[in-house]
Structure formats: C-alpha cells, structure tokens
Design an enzyme around this catalytic site. Sequence first.
Site, PDB file in Angstrom:
ATOM      1  N   GLY A  15      -3.478  70.696  94.716  1.00 27.73           N
ATOM      2  CA  GLY A  15      -3.441  72.046  94.160  1.00 27.73           C
ATOM      3  C   GLY A  15      -4.222  73.102  94.918  1.00 27.73           C
ATOM      4  O   GLY A  15      -4.679  74.086  94.327  1.00 27.73           O
ATOM      5  N   ILE A  89      12.615  66.866  93.332  1.00 30.17           N
ATOM      6  CA  ILE A  89      13.881  67.533  93.641  1.00 30.17           C
ATOM      7  C   ILE A  89      14.471  67.998  92.321  1.00 30.17           C
ATOM      8  O   ILE A  89      14.566  67.228  91.360  1.00 30.17           O
ATOM      9  CB  ILE A  89      14.835  66.574  94.378  1.00 30.17           C
ATOM     10  CG1 ILE A  89      14.261  66.272  95.769  1.00 30.17           C
ATOM     11  CG2 ILE A  89      16.235  67.180  94.484  1.00 30.17           C
ATOM     12  CD1 ILE A  89      15.015  65.229  96.535  1.00 30.17           C
ATOM     13  N   HIS A 106       6.739  76.096 101.634  1.00 27.33           N
ATOM     14  CA  HIS A 106       7.109  74.922 102.430  1.00 27.33           C
ATOM     15  C   HIS A 106       6.327  74.968 103.750  1.00 27.33           C
ATOM     16  O   HIS A 106       6.251  76.028 104.381  1.00 27.33           O
ATOM     17  CB  HIS A 106       8.619  74.939 102.709  1.00 27.33           C
ATOM     18  CG  HIS A 106       9.048  73.750 103.498  1.00 27.33           C
ATOM     19  ND1 HIS A 106       9.178  72.491 102.939  1.00 27.33           N
ATOM     20  CD2 HIS A 106       9.342  73.607 104.812  1.00 27.33           C
ATOM     21  CE1 HIS A 106       9.540  71.634 103.867  1.00 27.33           C
ATOM     22  NE2 HIS A 106       9.651  72.278 105.016  1.00 27.33           N
ATOM     23  N   LEU A 141      17.909  71.936  99.276  1.00 27.20           N
ATOM     24  CA  LEU A 141      16.468  71.726  99.410  1.00 27.20           C
ATOM     25  C   LEU A 141      15.896  72.525 100.591  1.00 27.20           C
ATOM     26  O   LEU A 141      16.401  72.424 101.711  1.00 27.20           O
ATOM     27  CB  LEU A 141      16.197  70.227  99.609  1.00 27.20           C
ATOM     28  CG  LEU A 141      14.724  69.820  99.673  1.00 27.20           C
ATOM     29  CD1 LEU A 141      14.066  69.975  98.313  1.00 27.20           C
ATOM     30  CD2 LEU A 141      14.598  68.396 100.185  1.00 27.20           C
ATOM     31  N   ASP A 142      14.855  73.298 100.329  1.00 31.57           N
ATOM     32  CA  ASP A 142      14.126  74.047 101.371  1.00 31.57           C
ATOM     33  C   ASP A 142      15.029  75.002 102.166  1.00 31.57           C
ATOM     34  O   ASP A 142      14.870  75.150 103.387  1.00 31.57           O
ATOM     35  CB  ASP A 142      13.418  73.074 102.340  1.00 31.57           C
ATOM     36  CG  ASP A 142      12.402  72.194 101.638  1.00 31.57           C
ATOM     37  OD1 ASP A 142      11.828  72.643 100.628  1.00 31.57           O
ATOM     38  OD2 ASP A 142      12.194  71.056 102.081  1.00 31.57           O
TER      39      ASP A 142
HETATM   40  C1  GRF Z   1       1.406  72.253 100.949  1.00 34.00           C
HETATM   41  O1  GRF Z   1       1.350  72.027 102.328  1.00 34.00           O
HETATM   42  C2  GRF Z   1       2.727  72.853 100.551  1.00 34.00           C
HETATM   43  O2  GRF Z   1       3.248  73.705 101.522  1.00 34.00           O
HETATM   44  C3  GRF Z   1       3.592  71.644 100.419  1.00 34.00           C
HETATM   45  O3  GRF Z   1       2.777  70.657  99.858  1.00 34.00           O
HETATM   46  C4  GRF Z   1       1.409  70.945 100.168  1.00 34.00           C
HETATM   47  C5  GRF Z   1       0.696  71.064  98.863  1.00 34.00           C
HETATM   48  O4  GRF Z   1      -0.687  71.210  99.024  1.00 34.00           O
HETATM   49  N1  GRF Z   1       4.777  71.941  99.659  1.00 34.00           N
HETATM   50  P1  GRF Z   1      -1.573  71.695  97.821  1.00 34.00           P
HETATM   51  O5  GRF Z   1      -1.280  70.771  96.649  1.00 34.00           O
HETATM   52  O6  GRF Z   1      -1.207  73.111  97.504  1.00 34.00           O
HETATM   53  O7  GRF Z   1      -2.986  71.549  98.295  1.00 34.00           O
END
Ligand code: GRF
Length: 209
Positions: A15, A89, A106, A141-142
Amino acid sequence: MRDAMSVVVLISGRGSNMESILRSGVPVAAVISNEAGAGGLQIAERRGVPTRVVPHREHPTREAFDAALATEIDRFAPKLVAMAGFMRILTPGFVERYSGRLINIHPSLLPAFPGLSTHARALAAGVKIHGCTVHFVSRELDHGPIIVQAAVPVLAGDTAAALAARVLREEHQVYPIAIRWFLEGRLVSENGVVRVLGNDAQLVYSARA
Ligand code: GRF
C-alpha cells in the site's frame, strides 16, 4: 464519510501508493483489500481511514467476488475508484459498472510491458527509459486510456529491484496528481486519448537515480 468527491482505494499488498494518496490530502472514503493481511490496511487504519476486506478466496467465481466488491465500494458512494497494487483481474461487468471512474497505476510506460514482472522485462528488453502509467481501466488488462506517465532512466548495472524503487518514487508523485485532476473534472477523453484541461504536461521525466 460519504463525500461526493471521495475516492475508494483498492489494494492487495503493502500500500505505498495508497499511502502517497492519503498523504496528498485527497479525500479517501475507504480502503478495500482482497487480502486480509495486506500491509496497507494497517497504514490506512493508523490514519483513521475506514478499511474493508473482501476476500476473493471466499467467492466461488470472479463474478461473485466482483459483485461483493462492488457492494462494499458502493456503500461509500465514491466519485472515483483507484486501484493501487490491486492484484485481481476484474470482470467486464465490473469494469463497465465503474466505466470512466475506475483508474489504475501500472509500473511501466504502457503500452509497453502490460502484466507482471515489468521491471525485469524492461531490463531484458534493454530499454533505456522506463516508468509508470496512471490509466483508466478498460476491459483489456493494462490497456485503458493513459492519464499521466512518469519516466526514469534505466542505468547500467540496474537490478530489477533498483529499477522498481526508482519507478516507485515516481508512482508516488504522479498518482495523487492524476486523482486530483479527475476530482477537479479536468480529464477529457476523446477517442481513447486523455487530455488535462489547463495542463499540457502529462509526462514527468525524472533524471534522478
Ligand atoms: C506498484 O508498483 C503498482 O504500480 C503496481 O503494484 C505495485 C504496488 O505497490 N500495480 P504498493 O502496494 O502501492 O506499494
């Protein structure tokens, strides 16, 4: 708690992006995780933000999980749903339900490297620039419309972990910015291309190693 301008943040793990959103002062109504053990839940609780867990393993299908998740989200009537390291997903039905108000971060410069292990794949491809993307979520996705990107250099001798850390610093900068733009009603989407009213700079480049 029900703030018409508020955001619900979806997480699965540590998080750190969620924390950067909370620190930015964006009005967050709740943080919801599919994992009871997600570290980010404690961070949110310490900051007095309501948290909920919707465990995906307790639902027999993706549809059932997404329906339970939507029920929790809708209790907070958020203006925006922001996925921040949410590792599920989503079904087309869920994406449709929140169409235009569901965003994700992402860790690559999309459309390069959708999916997992983006930093290792960037190193293997030999790209010289890498980064992150905040985008609207679409069925694929993405692949949704891009709101903002941040780029960093790929340096000789980089490991995936070093590159990930460099990108993550930028994630923490741009995600709150994208959310503010959304809440201010400044994002305009035309033919899948997002513009920000009053701002031409949708790319942040950081030369910091
Ligand atoms: C981040 O790199 C985000 O881009 C990806 O997963 C990671 C999550 O990290 N989707 P965090 O939980 O926000 O520290």
